[in-house]
Design an enzyme around this catalytic site. Structure first.
Site, mmCIF file in Angstrom:
data_model
loop_
_atom_site.group_PDB
_atom_site.id
_atom_site.type_symbol
_atom_site.label_atom_id
_atom_site.label_comp_id
_atom_site.label_asym_id
_atom_site.label_seq_id
_atom_site.Cartn_x
_atom_site.Cartn_y
_atom_site.Cartn_z
ATOM 1 N N GLY A 1 28.088 -26.369 30.848
ATOM 2 C CA GLY A 1 28.806 -27.205 31.802
ATOM 3 C C GLY A 1 27.809 -27.905 32.707
ATOM 4 N N LYS A 2 28.092 -29.156 33.030
ATOM 5 C CA LYS A 2 27.228 -29.869 33.980
ATOM 6 C C LYS A 2 27.881 -29.680 35.348
ATOM 7 C CE LYS A 2 24.739 -34.239 34.293
ATOM 8 N NZ LYS A 2 23.430 -33.686 34.645
#
Ligand code: PMP
Length: 304
Positions: A158-159
């Site tokens: 996930g960013k």
């Protein structure tokens, strides 16, 4: 400083730059649960503009939100359209785009679920992230004393806003010591990625990069590089890489939307290969810049 543009997309409508503000109780500001993207729009050889791998970035934004149990109010298509419109409305030919989804003000508990999930998209002009000279000559990097958090403590795919504390600590540490970029090892000591880039190592004509199943972001530039290496006839192997393999590499480069393809000429005061951009790095870099500017892979470019 970021160059101001006219309008920012905020929850479905464009607002003037100076009015795109939030309250100090914005949940994400306190605890870091938010997700974002970094996307580039390039001016093509034919004079038009196109956003590079827009749908893949938007898909990753939604994946990041899903990982974080955040529910975005928009559809992926609406976000794609809003990114394109952000470039048009601000009359930008080339720019960086930053979609950011965050939890708004209201409840302050860690467990609160009623805060609104906002989405903004900001566009601005951003040149070479690690400098024009870096793109040509390579940069000096250092392995940070901050390890990449383990895959069972943060969700590396996930960013996520809060994950960047780790990247900023690493980056600040090495910059204070006179280097341009930080390389992080994972909890076991294997090479993971740089503060905002994936890493590639070239040895005896073969290109290596850490596997997707390690604590790395699934970089979209990394994915482009893997494809382009195949097309250039380069053998590429995804496997764990040790710190000393960095020192003895023939070439190293980093890649990311912001950093594009940046050669690394030195790590921990050891010269890498000939100490300048290597021939394979140059081929990959040249091909990457050709593609983002309109030569090949039309499916990767969303015309503005
Ligand atoms: N790793 C990290 C930690 C990053 O922040 C980025 C930048 N998004 C990358 C790798 C490269 O990803 P991409 O090529 O999708 O920009």
């Amino acid at each position: 400083m970021v160059d101001k543009v006219e309008k920012i997309w905020f929850d479905g409508a464009f607002v003037p730059w100076d009015e795109a503000n939030v309250h100090v109780l914005t949940h994400t500001l306190h605890y870091g649960l938010g997700v974002f993207e970094g996307i580039r729009c390039y001016k093509l050889a034919n004079g038009k503009s196109a956003i590079f791998r827009l749908s893949e970035h938007v898909e990753r934004l939604f994946d990041s939100a899903h990982i974080c149990t955040m529910k975005l109010e928009q559809t992926q298509q609406q976000v794609v359209d809003a990114c394109l419109e952000s470039v048009r409305i601000n009359k930008l030919e080339e720019c960086y785009l930053r979609p950011l989804a965050f939890l708004g003000a209201g409840a302050m508990g860690l467990g609160s679920t009623e805060n609104k999930t906002h989405l903004v998209i900001v566009a601005w002009k951003w040149g070479a992230y690690l400098g024009e000279e870096g793109l040509r000559q390579g940069i000096r990097a250092k392995v940070s004393s901050f390890a990449r958090p383990g895959i069972n403590s943060v969700m590396a795919k996930g960013k996520v806003v809060g994950h960047y504390v780790n990247s900023i600590l690493a980056k600040r540490e090495v910059m204070a010591a006179g280097y341009q970029e930080a390389i992080m090892l994972d909890g076991q000591g294997y090479v993971s990625e740089a503060s905002g880039e994936n890493i590639f190592v070239v040895k005896k004509g073969i290109v290596y990069t850490p596997p997707m199943g390690s604590a790395i972001l699934s970089g979209i530039t990394r994915d482009s590089v893997v494809t382009l290496c195949g097309e250039l006839g380069l053998k590429l192997i995804e496997r764990t890489i040790t710190r000393d393999e960095l020192y003895t590499a023939d070439e190293i480069f980093m890649c990311g939307t912001a950093a594009e393809i940046t050669p690394v000429r030195e790590i921990d005061d050891r010269r890498i290969g000939a100490g300048t951009r290597g021939p394979i790095t140059e081929r990959v870099q040249k091909r990457y810049f050709e593609v983002v500017r309109g030569d090949g892979h039309p499916e990767w470019r969303a015309p503005v």
